[in-house]
Every structure is written in C-alpha cells, then in structure tokens.
Design an enzyme around this catalytic site. Structure first.
Site, mmCIF file in Angstrom:
data_model
loop_
_atom_site.group_PDB
_atom_site.id
_atom_site.type_symbol
_atom_site.label_atom_id
_atom_site.label_comp_id
_atom_site.label_asym_id
_atom_site.label_seq_id
_atom_site.Cartn_x
_atom_site.Cartn_y
_atom_site.Cartn_z
ATOM 1 N N SER A 141 48.901 69.777 57.331
ATOM 2 C CA SER A 141 48.885 69.248 55.958
ATOM 3 C C SER A 141 49.483 70.097 54.928
ATOM 4 C CB SER A 141 47.563 68.800 55.294
ATOM 5 O OG SER A 141 46.720 69.893 55.101
ATOM 6 N N LYS A 179 43.537 74.286 50.887
ATOM 7 C CA LYS A 179 44.482 73.165 49.995
ATOM 8 C C LYS A 179 45.011 73.924 48.752
ATOM 9 C CE LYS A 179 44.268 69.566 52.447
ATOM 10 N NZ LYS A 179 43.707 70.222 53.601
#
Length: 221
Positions: A141, A179
C-alpha cells in the site's frame, strides 16, 4: 570530484530521504537548485550516478538511493571552487544496532508490536540523535512512496508528526500500521500510497503515533 551543484543536489536528496523516506520530485529538486528546467536536474543526477554517489531505480517513480556522501574539502586545500572531493574508496560506515520489531502491514493493520531480542545493523550516518527501531514491511500500500514488500523501515520514536509525514500509527492500542498522516479537525486520515487502497479515517483520540519514518533498508537478492 563533484561540482558544487552536484554536491548541493546530493545533500538535498539525502536530507529529503532521511526526513520523508522517499526521494524528492523533479519539481522539488528544480526549486531547491534554483534551476528553470528539469533537464538540468537530469544532467546532475546522471553525473552523480556515473560517479557512484547515487543510484536511480528505473521503472519506479521517485526512487533515488544515495550510495554515499563525499568528503568535505579541508579549508587548507586549494582546489577549484566548483568541485568537491569525493571519497571513492566506498568504505563501510560504522554500524548501529537497533531493535527489529518484526513485520508491519503496509496494507492492513496488524497487532501492536511486542518486545524483541532481534536487532538490525544500520549505518550510523543514516540517523541522527534520537531513539530508533526497525520494522519489516509486508504489503504494497506504500509502493508509490518507494516502500516495497520486504523492505525494512527505520523509525524514529516520537509521538509527534507533521502533516504529510509517514508514521507508525497505533489504533485503539491494538493495531499498528504504516501510513502517511493527515490531520483533519478532530480526525486523522491515514493515507496509503497506492490507489488500490482506501484512506482510513480515525478519531484523533483513538490513534497514537509510535514514530515517523527516518529511512529504509532494502536488500537485493
């Protein structure tokens, strides 16, 4: 020998990598160097590649790797004003051991990391002052930020981070994920760097920052 412009660009790329974990864009490099076109940046990068200071990973966006930095020229030496002497011996830098807390999912949260007796050797000049640890990335991701499955990310322990920085986020004291952080009022957005994944919005009180990205180690087999 490096020209002053090559030396300046190399230091800028190295600083950007250490602060954000990924290489600067050509527009950012152009602005930092005060150049009008990207062609000048391409020439400088090619020169750094040829001299062994920089590696460009083709077929991946914003993927530059600093191999090593040049020596600073002592003031007593008389060299032309537009060059910087480089150390081409490629000596191995001194190593620093930091704890390796196993795997962290770059795609989905995993259970919070536990204590470990495993350590990772990293170059001392890769980090500055502070407390650091390492995590192995699983998932894709964060691929567009240059973070790939199997990479080891170097994390500086901190509870603070600025918008746009890549962080290790602990959610509900049980899940941890890697993230990019964006604060939005009383919520925090955890953004992936892959359009296949969705941004996760978490109430600020449910999230604790465990550290921010300081560097990355990649092994080539």
């Amino acid at each position: 020998m490096l020209t002053r412009k090559q030396h300046k660009l190399l230091l800028f790329i190295d600083s950007h990598l250490k602060q954000t974990g990924f290489s600067p864009s050509f527009d950012e490099m152009k602005e930092a160097m005060g150049l009008r076109s990207k062609s000048g940046i391409h020439r400088l990068i090619s020169g750094l590649e040829e001299r062994g200071f920089l590696r460009r990973h083709h077929h991946r966006a914003r993927a530059l790797e600093v191999i090593h930095l040049p020596e600073m020229v002592p003031a007593s030496e008389t060299l032309p004003t537009n060059v910087v002497r480089g150390d081409f011996s490629r000596q191995q830098p001194a190593a620093l051991k930091i704890p390796l807390y196993g795997r962290i999912a770059a795609g989905l949260p995993i259970e919070a990391m536990a204590e470990t007796d495993t350590f990772l050797d990293i170059p001392k000049d890769m980090v500055s002052s502070g407390d650091y640890y390492a995590l192995e990335v699983t998932g894709d991701s964060m691929i567009e930020a240059g973070i790939l499955d199997g990479d080891h990310v170097i994390i500086r322990r901190t509870e603070d981070a600025e918008n746009g920085q890549i962080v290790v986020a602990l959610i509900d004291n049980s899940e941890v994920t890697l993230k990019r952080l964006r604060r939005k009022g009383n919520t925090i957005a955890l953004e992936p760097a892959n359009p296949r994944y969705e941004t996760r919005i978490v109430p600020a009180e449910r999230l604790h920052i465990q550290g921010r990205l300081a560097g990355l180690i990649r092994r080539y087999h």
